[in-house]
Scaffold this motif. Structure first.
Motif, PDB file in Angstrom:
ATOM      1  N   MET A  10       0.841  -1.203   0.000  1.00  0.00           N
ATOM      2  CA  MET A  10       0.000   0.000   0.000  1.00  0.00           C
ATOM      3  C   MET A  10       0.871   1.245   0.000  1.00  0.00           C
ATOM      4  SD  MET A  10      -3.217   1.010   2.469  1.00  0.00           S
ATOM      5  CE  MET A  10      -2.235   1.513   3.900  1.00  0.00           C
ATOM      6  N   HIS A  20      -8.354   1.195   4.437  1.00  0.00           N
ATOM      7  CA  HIS A  20      -7.974   0.007   3.677  1.00  0.00           C
ATOM      8  C   HIS A  20      -7.230  -0.994   4.558  1.00  0.00           C
ATOM      9  CE1 HIS A  20      -8.351   1.670  -0.686  1.00  0.00           C
ATOM     10  NE2 HIS A  20      -9.140   2.351   0.127  1.00  0.00           N
ATOM     11  N   ASP A  79      -1.885  -1.023  -3.749  1.00  0.00           N
ATOM     12  CA  ASP A  79      -3.044  -0.256  -3.292  1.00  0.00           C
ATOM     13  C   ASP A  79      -2.622   1.208  -3.206  1.00  0.00           C
ATOM     14  OD1 ASP A  79      -5.145   0.935  -1.895  1.00  0.00           O
ATOM     15  OD2 ASP A  79      -5.517  -0.839  -0.681  1.00  0.00           O
ATOM     16  N   SER A 131     -11.719   2.521  -5.837  1.00  0.00           N
ATOM     17  CA  SER A 131     -12.315   2.343  -4.509  1.00  0.00           C
ATOM     18  C   SER A 131     -13.532   3.241  -4.282  1.00  0.00           C
ATOM     19  CB  SER A 131     -11.268   2.593  -3.423  1.00  0.00           C
ATOM     20  OG  SER A 131     -11.808   2.320  -2.145  1.00  0.00           O
TER      21      SER A 131
END
Length: 387
Positions: A10, A20, A79, A131
């Motif tokens: 991430m 997240h 991510d 997202s």
């Protein structure tokens, strides 16, 4: 038989990074998936801060250069929870390295950037998502089911508002969400983008828009230290606000429905007023994020005297995602929308497809954002996707 693992890297660790991270940690607790995430590494520029974030949120390691994270052989999924102006470079690099990608919204600053991102993930055949977590609220997903089943008949109207009030104080500093260079737009791209995605999810694609946008406070203290939603303002330096404080637009959907939308961060008393109502020939639905487990439903064929909206508490096995959590009536919260989204992403990685909303949706949403901006500038109806 044990689950296979998806090793996550991430980039970023503030508000969305926290959301997240929590979802990756809790996903295996609620959902039995054949593919499960491993919180392998996190990246951020400030070593002390990213180290503390990794320890607190449960990441196995950290990097201070996102490029190094992408280069690592022990990372399968990237991510992206960084500011909007970084999305394109990171996503394209991740795709070129063969990593799956999930990116925060809006996908990018411009349609052209979004298209390059979509081209990169498709060409490299990696799984991708954007997202937009509100699609994964059980009540919203149930509204989608009612519409798809024809229970509301022909859809006539969608009206959606996303109302916040967190920047009303003129002394609030010029954080990155108020910088055109970093965010692209203001309330429109930050929160209006969610309403646009829900509109496409629930009603269909938008053909044309006409809009107005306004900035109420045109100068703010420069941000000396800030995240996206908070910061410390300078006592002697100011900066110009170049993004919208409010945006409102009308929309014609391709299927003939009419939309009315408003996104503002100057609606006093509204902390996160994400709401919509959809009216059809046979019935209506309405939803409010601040009461996210409830869906109000109206059916026109109810007998006279009993007609009206009924409140459905979407916590039962019949409601999408709800069965993964608690017994009926035991509500879930904002954080669970990200768990539901990532559960779909894990299925996509296992099966080799990109669940919606993905980068294709991100491009379409970006086209609508661009049309809204152009309409406000020209004071004309603008066709979505036109150049």
């Amino acid at each position: 038989m044990g689950s296979s693992k998806v090793r996550v890297g991430m980039i970023g660790y503030q508000f969305m990074g926290k959301a997240h991270s929590h979802a990756y940690r809790d996903l295996p607790f609620y959902f039995d998936k054949e593919v499960e995430p491993v919180m392998q590494a996190i990246a951020g520029r400030n070593e002390e801060n990213v180290r503390q974030a990794a320890e607190k949120m449960g990441w196995n390691s950290y990097e201070t250069d996102w490029r190094r994270l992408i280069e690592r052989d022990d990372i399968d999924l990237i991510d992206i929870v960084t500011p909007n102006n970084t999305h394109e470079e990171i996503a394209v690099a991740a795709a070129e390295a063969g990593k799956h990608v999930i990116c925060e919204k809006p996908l990018s600053l411009t349609v052209e950037q979004a298209e390059r991102m979509a081209e990169a993930v498709e060409r490299n055949k990696v799984v991708h998502m954007i997202s937009h977590n509100y699609r994964f609220v059980p009540a919203v997903a149930y509204a989608k089911r009612l519409i798809e089943e024809g229970r509301l008949g022909e859809i006539y109207h969608m009206r959606a508002t996303y109302l916040q009030d967190w920047i009303m104080d003129p002394a609030f500093p010029l954080v990155w969400r108020l910088s055109k260079e970093v965010s692209g737009t203001g309330a429109l791209g930050d929160i209006g983008a969610h309403s646009i995605d829900l509109a496409r999810f629930l009603v269909g694609d938008i053909a044309e828009v006409v809009s107005t946008m306004k900035t109420f406070i045109k100068e703010r203290p420069a941000a000396e230290a800030s995240g996206g939603l908070s910061g410390m303002g300078s006592k002697d330096k100011v900066g110009n606000v170049e993004v919208d404080d409010t945006s409102a637009f009308l929309a014609h959907f391709e299927n003939g429905a009419v939309g009315v939308f408003e996104a503002t961060r100057f609606a006093g008393g509204n902390r996160n007023g994400n709401r919509f109502e959809i009216n059809g020939s046979k019935g209506s639905v309405r939803w409010d994020m601040e009461n996210m487990n409830n869906l109000d439903v109206y059916f026109h064929d109810d007998e006279t005297g009993l007609q009206g909206f009924r409140k459905i508490h979407c916590t039962e096995e019949e409601h999408p995602y709800a069965g993964a959590y608690w017994p009926a009536g035991h509500i879930i919260g904002y954080e669970h929308t990200f768990i539901n989204l990532l559960a779909e992403l894990m299925d996509g990685i296992k099966e080799g497809f990109s669940p919606s909303p993905n980068f294709v949706d991100g491009v379409k949403n970006q086209q609508i954002l661009a049309a809204i901006v152009k309409s406000a500038e020209t004071r004309q109806w603008i066709t979505v996707g036109g150049r």
